[in-house]
Design an enzyme around this catalytic site. Structure first.
Site, PDB file in Angstrom:
ATOM      1  N   GLY A  10     -14.006   7.034   2.389  1.00 37.01           N
ATOM      2  CA  GLY A  10     -13.817   5.602   2.596  1.00 37.01           C
ATOM      3  C   GLY A  10     -13.260   5.342   3.975  1.00 37.01           C
ATOM      4  O   GLY A  10     -12.050   5.269   4.187  1.00 37.01           O
ATOM      5  N   LYS A 192       5.934  -1.302  -4.824  1.00 40.74           N
ATOM      6  CA  LYS A 192       4.856  -1.856  -3.994  1.00 40.74           C
ATOM      7  C   LYS A 192       4.235  -3.074  -4.690  1.00 40.74           C
ATOM      8  O   LYS A 192       3.847  -4.048  -4.043  1.00 40.74           O
ATOM      9  CB  LYS A 192       3.800  -0.761  -3.749  1.00 40.74           C
ATOM     10  CG  LYS A 192       2.624  -1.187  -2.859  1.00 40.74           C
ATOM     11  CD  LYS A 192       2.885  -0.947  -1.380  1.00 40.74           C
ATOM     12  CE  LYS A 192       1.874  -1.616  -0.476  1.00 40.74           C
ATOM     13  NZ  LYS A 192       0.570  -0.995  -0.431  1.00 40.74           N
TER      14      LYS A 192
END
Length: 311
Positions: A10, A192
């Site tokens: 990716g 997060k």
């Protein structure tokens, strides 16, 4: 161990940026590309960065994992909406006893990887990065870049600071990437989400940047309430997020440059949204523990509508 080889699965705004920095520091890096494979294999990668611009005129570019060499560290930097491809992608490219480094948003992504490859160390990475891909082979790094690394074990048992984490941290640090190590990956992932859930969700639903959400009394209060709900979700996993951390995240976002979140960019570009990894998985984990996160469920249901209607 001699110098580690890296595969980047990716090569977008995130994988392309970190992979290019690793190659610039002299490491052996192999990039899997899709749409801009032809361009990058001929012309390389251009990185415009607040830390200094640079160009890699030659990179090891591939359009198929079958053509890639087996690497010591495989970096998964696809969007989680592409994770259905991992069973085909991961096994051919990761060495026995190698490392899979999962640089993705959301919760439970390491669990998915553990079902696919079992002879590896899995490390999760939480990236604080403002970066966009602006053209074929061209990445613009706007701000931040730090990664928090934590090693994964079954049921997210805290692993402490392991030698494998330290080796990878050294490679990234040598490449000019700030690294923090966490002894507890699951706590890191929930922390997060304290930022990712309210800002990603509301930026799409309300068509707003982070600064707009913080400047309005009503949305600021909503952001804060969602953050507290994320911490209630973390508690169902036995993880405690301090109230001071939530206040710090709010203050940090007020001071941040006006920012269009990654989910808002995906939405504006008509790409699938990472709704399941960021919203669905935490909801289901909390629900399995008997807690209904109502505000997050409300965001999730609206985002599922938008994703299906506009996808």
């Amino acid at each position: 161990m001699s110098e580690r080889s890296y595969a980047i699965l990716g090569t977008g705004a995130l994988g392309g940026f970190y992979g290019a920095k690793l190659q610039k520091a002299g490491l052996d890096v192999h990039f899997l590309l899709r749409s801009d494979y032809e361009y990058v294999s001929k012309s390389g990668l251009v990185v415009e960065s607040i830390d200094g611009d640079f160009t890699l005129t030659q990179v090891n570019a591939y359009d198929d994992v079958a053509k890639m060499p087996q690497c010591d560290v495989v970096v998964v930097s696809l969007k989680t909406t592409q994770n259905h491809l991992l069973p085909q992608m991961l096994p051919p490219v990761v060495k026995d006893n190698g490392v899979v480094l999962v640089l993705q948003n959301g919760l439970a992504v390491e669990e998915e990887v553990a079902k696919i490859v079992d002879n590896v160390t899995i490390i999760g990475g939480l990236c604080f990065l403002c970066s966009n891909k602006v053209a074929d082979g061209h990445i613009r790094h706007l701000d931040y870049g730090q990664i928090t690394l934590g090693e994964y074990a079954a049921n997210y048992e805290p692993m402490g600071i392991t030698p494998r984490m330290q080796q990878i941290a050294d490679d990234f640090t040598n490449a000019g990437i700030a690294i923090e190590l966490t002894e507890d990956l699951l706590l890191g992932r929930w922390k997060k989400l304290v930022w990712n859930i309210p800002y990603n969700g509301l930026s799409v639903i309300l068509n707003a940047r982070t600064d707009e959400l913080m400047a309005n009394l009503h949305t600021r209060e909503l952001v804060e309430k969602v953050m507290y709900e994320v911490s209630a979700g973390a508690k169902t996993a036995g993880r405690v997020i301090a109230e001071s951390f939530i206040q710090t995240m709010l203050e940090y976002t007020v001071k941040m440059k006006p920012y269009r979140t990654s989910m808002k960019i995906d939405y504006d570009e008509r790409r699938p949204l990472e709704v399941e990894a960021i919203f669905g998985n935490p909801l289901r984990k909390a629900q399995a523990a008997g807690v209904d996160l109502q505000l997050i469920r409300c965001l999730y249901q609206q985002l599922k509508f938008l994703d299906m209607r506009d996808g």
